[in-house]
Design an enzyme around this catalytic site. Structure first.
Site, mmCIF file in Angstrom:
data_model
loop_
_atom_site.group_PDB
_atom_site.id
_atom_site.type_symbol
_atom_site.label_atom_id
_atom_site.label_comp_id
_atom_site.label_asym_id
_atom_site.label_seq_id
_atom_site.Cartn_x
_atom_site.Cartn_y
_atom_site.Cartn_z
ATOM 1 N N LYS B 655 78.871 20.450 18.518
ATOM 2 C CA LYS B 655 77.803 20.201 19.492
ATOM 3 C C LYS B 655 77.822 21.157 20.680
ATOM 4 C CE LYS B 655 76.550 15.331 18.933
ATOM 5 N NZ LYS B 655 76.629 14.006 19.597
ATOM 6 N N GLU B 659 79.521 23.694 28.617
ATOM 7 C CA GLU B 659 78.855 23.305 29.852
ATOM 8 C C GLU B 659 79.026 21.843 30.239
ATOM 9 O OE1 GLU B 659 74.986 25.949 30.074
ATOM 10 O OE2 GLU B 659 75.694 25.761 28.026
#
Lengths: 330, 693
Positions: B655, B659
């Site tokens: 995924k 960040e």
């Protein structure tokens, strides 16, 4: 950066004659302030005279109880000196709260004292600054002035002195030993730095060619119970928002003697004589501490972004006094 | 799907780790080139206007100066629609610090000295650099202004729902301008020869740099090489090439083949390579007696540049996070005479989730509901707005696992009642979310060298995240060979085309590409390939794209101490638990989460580029003035993740983790600071004066 000459001095006399004979010449010690300023284009010496090999690199305990610190003693070495740690903890703490380990390894005692005041606009040659270009105007007065002075400032300049060490030395009533083309003189550290007044370009009372050779600390026995508290935006490697250097002599709950200096508030290390006057002879109570802080800060004049410095100083001074008197009493 | 499992092995060490710590990994500026020249830029000292005259006489007299370049003698570039790259094409000045020329000399020192001697005169025009909510400067960006931007959302009747709600929050949060400040400054070496242009450049996508710089100079892409084997951090600031790359390549046109080197100074990095724009966000929440949201409104105003539009979508954080029958989400821009903003780690989410997750905490306080429980009660079954099923969503598991490990259940909810010495103590929580993105178009070459050794090539850039290591692992796994049998080549346009290192999509996009290329290789060459057997292939379209809502999630817990006398804020302890699909390499993944959370601490406590609107510049434009968290500011930071198998996101089930670590951190810290003091600060950063009483 402008090209420049470099010479290493072998003795004080030749260093002094090299610099005093050339208006564009400057002494260089650790270079942690001057070299930055040269890179920024705000200092443009034609010649650098390196004084780091002069014989001023030791700390001596004198027979009369005073301690003499050579001007080229590095900040990290001074902070580690047993006589400083035992007799003047406020100075060791101030040194260790300054800059970073790397900078402290380079920075000298004399150079730390002679740091220029700090202001973002002074450091930026593209903005007006009376200190850099007398008469061009002060950009900080109506600009970003969160770090700027609340005591002793003028319309010409609101910059603050960045040294932690100098605040401790001001509290300790240290003397600065100076040699120049006209001989030796002694300047109390509290009188070394100037308030900006109409000549913000002059940070100190030293004349061109004068060389700091040593700093002397008075005996001051009660300084063994002293403290430096620095309030800053991050936990390390940041300039003081405000700082407090204090030493207290306490006899049966009464403050019999006291030394206080404040950092981050003025163009120079600020000796808090008004606060000392209130404290001397008074009981060590919260009311006394607050009254002392209020007396010192009565003259404060704040700017757009630095109003917080008044309550922050009041609280920090009270906190330091509380801690020192608690220590003394226990 | 859920339940915390710890990876049993930390994963292979970073392949280039030894080279980096021994100083032998070469960054852009360090690449040895023959007979280089050095560039020092000329930058505008006004915020708007034009250059009326340039006197280069004194500069040209300085020893070693080979070229003074201005708009007078710069060649015409091909307009490609990026104003940042159109350097020295006119006398116009659109922001303070803009590149308006360059000095090229035999040494850096002589170039810098000569640059000081160039006399530039200007015609000044009035500028506006004051970020504010004012109809004169505010507008609604077009929906195509950014791929991440959605049009305004209006569902149900927010105002009516708020009027009837048992508990409401109406609060405005602000986040300041922030600058990326990667450890390695932006740097480039440009050299032209008969074959074309070679750039040693610090970037997040060497193919993207080539694809923009080649047409700018009107040359074929094949004639531009961009080499970027190691990049020392980027955080989005190296995502698009900025003006300095064009300027250096332009200067190198004049040097008869001699390479021109330019590394930006820290101060120049506050003007020339983008920043996170400031935001002003109003969040209104309404909940029923049980704390279930009945209305969610999030309106964001962000800064952009008149010179070059950059549209961020901070309010969009509130589109898919929690269930809410009535919802309004809007994003507005304020255009000013300032440098162009750009992506900065979790662009949109970092600021947007700060506002939403702070507002959720305020709602929890006013409703008297535990903030972990409040979030659990608002967990959606399917993605709000789109109605799509989630490919996987393990936020509740992150919250529960985190609460358990953090000791949340012993928490006294009352604010401002815990004191240890001079310090007020509190704890806070916030949720994290970041979209799972996949960038199409990458290719990988798989080549069987001999004896079971494989060479894998993909033109991706490892910006310090560990991509080189993770891709080697994924290639080895797909090839069913040991990691040592794979030699991975990346970081250059010599290798097949690869997408940008951004959007936390690197491992997802390139990993899928490598795995699909291995499949194609096996199909073509079988399991016993001859030496030299080679296949180049990419990943196809994901059939599940558009069928599922795809995000990673996390829960962040913080302990905060605020000094009762001075207002100083400390963060002695943080815990982040994430659900981000497959974790390929636990060692480098942990570093990504940890780095994101550390940057989040920095965002919460320190980072603030102060703009002086009179001049239009950032005043604290160096690392003494712009504070980044130091070691002493970062206490215990624990990172863990939920074992999550997501068959929908992409062929490798990844995924993206670059960040999400920064998303939610600042809210968790702000919420904890409120719990410690009872003071709600809604303006980042949380500097001491905001807590002084």
């Amino acid at each position: 950066m402008k090209p420049f000459d470099y010479q290493r001095a072998t003795d004080a006399d030749s260093a002094i004659s090299l610099v005093s004979g050339d208006p564009e010449a400057r002494y260089i010690g650790g270079g942690t302030n001057l070299v930055d300023h040269m890179k920024l284009g705000i200092a443009e010496p034609g010649k650098l005279v390196d004084i780091t090999r002069l014989p001023y690199d030791s700390v001596e305990s004198l027979p009369d109880g005073r301690v003499r610190i050579g001007a080229t003693v590095r900040n990290s070495d001074l902070a580690a000196e047993p006589v400083i740690r035992q007799r003047y903890p406020v100075l060791a703490q101030a040194l260790l709260s300054g800059a970073s380990g790397q900078l402290r390894n380079l920075a000298t005692t004399g150079g730390n004292l002679l740091q220029r005041t700090r202001c973002s606009y002074f450091q930026d040659v593209t903005t007006p600054c009376n200190k850099r270009e007398p008469g061009s105007g002060c950009s900080a007065l109506e600009g970003w002035n969160r770090h700027h002075a609340v005591l002793g400032a003028s319309e010409r300049c609101v910059a603050t002195h960045p040294s932690d060490m100098a605040v401790a030395l001001a509290a300790l009533d240290a003397d600065v030993l100076v040699e120049g083309p006209d001989g030796q003189r002694t300047v109390p550290v509290t009188e070394l730095h100037r308030l900006p007044g109409d000549e913000p370009e002059r940070d100190t009372v030293l004349r061109h060619g004068e060389l700091v050779t040593a700093v002397e600390l008075p005996s001051l026995p009660f300084a063994s119970r002293s403290r430096y508290r620095k309030v800053r935006d991050r936990a390390s490697f940041a300039f003081a928002l405000v700082s407090v250097a204090a030493a207290v002599e306490l006899v049966e709950g009464t403050i019999t003697d006291v030394r206080i200096a404040l950092g981050g508030l003025a163009h120079k290390p600020w000796r808090a004589t008004e606060a000392e006057r209130v404290l001397r002879g008074a009981p060590a109570t919260e009311e006394t501490f607050r009254a002392a802080a209020d007396a010192e800060l009565a003259a404060a004049r704040t700017l757009r972004d630095n109003e917080f410095k008044v309550p922050m100083t009041r609280n920090t001074l009270a906190s330091v006094l509380r801690e020192l008197t608690r220590q003394e009493g226990s | 799907m859920t339940g915390a499992t710890r990876a049993t092995s930390p994963g292979p060490e970073r392949i280039e780790g030894h080279a980096k710590v021994t100083g032998t990994a070469r960054y852009a500026f360090e690449h040895p080139v023959a007979d280089p020249l050095y560039l020092h830029p000329l930058r505008a000292t006004i915020a708007r206007g034009r250059v009326t005259s340039v006197d280069t006489t004194a500069a040209e007299r300085v020893d070693g100066v080979r070229l003074v370049l201005t708009h007078h003698n710069a060649e015409a570039l091909v307009p490609i629609g990026d104003p940042e790259l159109a350097v020295l094409q006119s006398d116009e000045i659109a922001f303070r610090g803009q590149l308006i020329g360059a000095v090229v000399a035999e040494t850096q020192e002589s170039a810098a000295h000569a640059a000081d001697l160039v006399e530039i005169r200007y015609e000044r025009m009035a500028h506006d650099s004051d970020f504010r909510d004012d109809a004169d400067i505010v507008y609604t960006p077009d929906a195509d202004a950014s791929p991440m931007l959605s049009p305004d959302l209006e569902e149900g009747d927010v105002d009516a729902a708020l009027a009837d709600a048992a508990f409401t929050v109406d609060a405005t949060y602000t986040t300041p301008t922030e600058h990326h400040n990667p450890l390695e400054p932006h740097a480039v070496i440009a050299a032209w020869d008969d074959d074309g242009l070679t750039l040693h450049d610090s970037n997040q996508g060497s193919h993207l740099v080539r694809d923009l710089i080649a047409p700018l100079f009107g040359v074929d892409k094949e004639r531009v090489s961009v080499i970027s084997p190691h990049v020392g951090g980027a955080f989005g600031s190296k995502g698009m090439p900025h003006g300095h790359v064009a300027l250096t390549a332009l200067a190198a046109r004049h040097t008869a083949g001699r390479p021109v080197k330019y590394a930006l100074s820290r101060t120049q990095m506050f003007e020339l390579v983008g920043y996170r724009p400031p935001t002003r966000q109003r969040v209104r929440l309404g909940a029923d007696r049980e704390g279930r949201l009945v209305a969610t409104e999030h309106d964001s105003l962000e800064q952009t540049s008149r010179f070059k539009q950059y549209a961020e979508q901070s309010a969009s954080a509130s589109r898919e996070m929690y269930t809410s029958p009535n919802r309004r989400v809007t994003n507005r821009l304020a255009a000013l005479d300032v440098p162009a903003p750009t992506w900065m780690r979790a662009p949109g989410e970092a600021g947007g989730m700060y506002a939403l997750e702070s507002a959720m905490d305020e709602l929890a306080v006013s409703a008297g509901i535990d903030p972990v429980e409040l979030r659990l009660r608002n967990e959606p079954e399917v993605a709000p707005v789109s109605g799509l099923p989630f490919s996987s969503r393990n936020l509740p598991a992150c919250l529960r696992e985190g609460a358990e490990r953090f000791g949340w259940h012993e928490r006294d909810p009352r604010p401002g009642v815990r004191r240890e010495g001079d310090w007020l103590v509190g704890t806070g929580v916030a949720a994290s979310s970041f979209p799972s993105l996949f960038f199409p178009g990458s290719l990988a070459t798989i080549r069987h060298e001999s004896g079971g050794k494989y060479r894998v090539e993909i033109g991706a850039v490892d910006i310090g995240t560990g991509s080189r290591t993770a891709l080697t692992q994924l290639a080895a796994e797909a090839l069913e060979v040991p990691v040592e049998a794979v030699e991975l080549w990346l970081g250059s346009t010599e290798q097949p085309h690869a997408s940008l290192a951004g959007g936390s999509a690197g491992t997802a996009s390139w990993g899928s590409t490598v795995v699909e290329a291995v499949r194609a290789f096996r199909t073509e060459h079988g399991h016993d390939p001859v030496s030299g057997a080679e296949t180049t292939a990419g990943a196809g379209k994901n059939p599940d794209a558009g069928e599922y809502a795809m995000h990673s999630y996390g829960a962040q817990f913080a302990e905060v101490r605020v000094n009762a006398d001075t207002g100083e804020v400390r963060v002695p302890r943080m815990l982040g638990v994430f659900a981000a699909g497959r974790i390929v390499n636990p060692r480098t993944a942990r570093s990504q989460f940890l780095g994101g959370m550390t940057m989040g601490i920095s965002m919460a406590l320190h980072e603030h580029s102060v703009v002086d609107e009179r001049f239009g510049h950032v005043v604290n434009h160096d690392l003494a003035g712009y504070h980044i968290a130091g070691n002493a500011d970062v206490g215990s930071v624990e990172v863990d993740w939920i074992d999550e198998h997501d068959p929908h996101v992409n062929p490798v089930g990844v995924k993206g983790i670059g960040e999400i670590g920064i998303v939610g951190t600042a809210a968790a810290i702000g919420n904890a600071a409120h719990h410690a003091t009872g003071v709600r600060v809604r303006d980042l950063p949380l500097t001491p004066e905001k807590f002084l009483r």
